[in-house]
Each structure stands twice: as C-alpha cells, then as structure tokens.
Design an enzyme around this catalytic site. Structure first.
Site, PDB file in Angstrom:
ATOM      1  N   GLU A  22      -2.338  -4.877  -3.913  1.00 49.59           N
ATOM      2  CA  GLU A  22      -0.757  -4.543  -2.659  1.00 49.59           C
ATOM      3  C   GLU A  22       0.258  -5.004  -2.249  1.00 49.59           C
ATOM      4  OE1 GLU A  22      -3.703  -0.887  -1.364  1.00 49.59           O
ATOM      5  OE2 GLU A  22      -3.914  -2.207  -0.361  1.00 49.59           O
ATOM      6  N   ASP A  75       0.941  -1.372   0.079  1.00 50.86           N
ATOM      7  CA  ASP A  75      -0.623  -0.097   0.231  1.00 50.86           C
ATOM      8  C   ASP A  75       1.285   1.376  -0.206  1.00 50.86           C
ATOM      9  OD1 ASP A  75      -2.624   1.354   0.309  1.00 50.86           O
ATOM     10  OD2 ASP A  75      -1.639   1.845   2.527  1.00 50.86           O
TER      11      ASP A  75
END
Length: 229
Positions: free
Chosen positions: A119, A47
């Site tokens: 992610e 992320d």
C-alpha cells in the site's frame, strides 16, 4: 550480520515504475521501527487509492452485480493476505528497512508488514506521478485476480464466512475482543481475540485497525474449523 539490501532500482523493475523522486520509494520501504520518516502515511494514502481503483474496475466489469457482491469481491482482492502474497511475490522483504527488533523477529516475512509496504508503494507512486499512472500499475499487479474473480459467497469476508459456518453448525456467534494496542493514536497496531464456543483458546489476529485485526482472527478461526471438520 544482515545481508546488504539490493538497490531500489531493482525494486523499480519489479513494480513496473521508475521514480522521479527516489526518496518516496525509500520512505515506502521504511518501517516505523527503522526511522521516524517511515511509510505509514504513504500506506494510508495507498490503501484508499487501491480501494478506489479496484472498486472502479469491478464496477465496470460487472455492470449488473449488486453492491454487496461488489464490496465482497473488492474486499477479497485488497485483503491483507492478498496484499501480503503480492508483497512476497515482489520480494519486498529484501528491500525493507526495519529496526533491529523487527529484523530479529523476522519482520521482513510478516504478512502485515508486507501488505502495508504494498500500500505504501501505491501511495508513493501516486505522489510521484498521477492517478492515471497508478491506476495502470495497480491494474497490472492485480490483473490475475480481476480476471478470475466472480460474484458469489466465496468472496465474503472472513468474519461473515465464520458467522455463517457457526450458524450452520448451530453454534453461537463468535466474540471479538481487543486485547492489546501498540503505538500512538494515529498509527496503532491492534491485537484481537476471536472466541468460539467449544474451543478453549481464542484465535488471535493483528492489524493496523480493529477491523483488520478482527478479520485476521476470523481467518485463523476459519482455518482451524475447516481443518478439524
């Protein structure tokens, strides 16, 4: 009886990267419902890396655009729905390891799980290689969005757009309430209700943070209000 998952070498072809440490890719594709060695730490890392790479690309592409528009464009590109769409395009659901409960409830199709897996793959590639390599992988994945995106109100996040829509209709601002949390402190799943005056039932959103859950709830409210306009 569930069908056998395809080999991860097929996934490597799809993502455009071959792993030296296959265990990292296996971990990236393992949901917490399936094993204690799951993908949430990789997701956390991915992320941050994704946000940095997209921010850098936008900074270079739009040298005269203000911070607010840059932030909105980045949010539009890396939002959960955008990542889930990419995860579906890659067919990540076919490669995910899920617990029986998640399998039965269709977890391999759930947007939040697919977005988290994208992610996690980013985090895994970074650990297996270096920043230059993962930067190029990300830029390849998001090239269409980076090519088409332009500054403007369409890039505002769902909460902002919902607020502006309600203000334009002379309605009070929405109210957000956390109605459920699951998991331990470091890997919680939040459920948020978004209440809009004049609509009896609140709109629900889930996410791995309160902010993500609120944005998901705002998206649901926006879609309803735009359809009923």
């Amino acid at each position: 009886m569930s069908l056998p998952k395809p080999p991860l070498t097929e996934l490597e072809k799809i993502v455009g990267y071959s792993f030296e440490q296959q265990g990292l890719l296996h971990q990236a594709m393992t949901h917490r419902s399936a094993s204690s060695t799951h993908n949430e730490r990789l997701e956390f890392l991915g992320d941050s890396i994704l946000g940095l790479v997209i921010a850098e690309a936008l900074y270079q592409k739009f040298p005269k655009v203000a911070e607010g528009d840059l932030s909105r464009m980045r949010a539009a590109i890396v939002c959960g729905r955008s990542l889930a769409k990419l995860g579906k395009k890659m067919g990540l659901g076919d490669f995910l390891s899920l617990g029986q409960g998640e399998l039965k409830s269709g977890g391999y199709r759930r947007e939040s799980i697919l977005a988290d897996a994208v992610e996690a793959i980013i985090g895994a590639i970074y650990l297996d290689s270096d920043m230059d390599t993962i930067r190029q992988v990300i830029l390849n994945w998001f090239e269409p969005q980076l090519t088409l995106i332009e500054p403007g109100t369409s890039q505002k996040d769902p909460k902002t757009r919902l607020q502006e829509l309600l203000q334009a209709r002379q309605k009070p601002l929405p109210e957000y309430d956390v109605v459920a949390t699951q998991g331990q402190a470091h890997n919680q799943q939040f459920t948020v209700n978004c209440s809009v005056e004049g609509i009896e039932s609140p709109f629900k959103g889930t996410g791995t943070s309160r902010r993500k859950a609120e944005q998901a709830a705002a998206t649901a409210a926006l879609e309803h209000l735009q359809e009923s306009a």
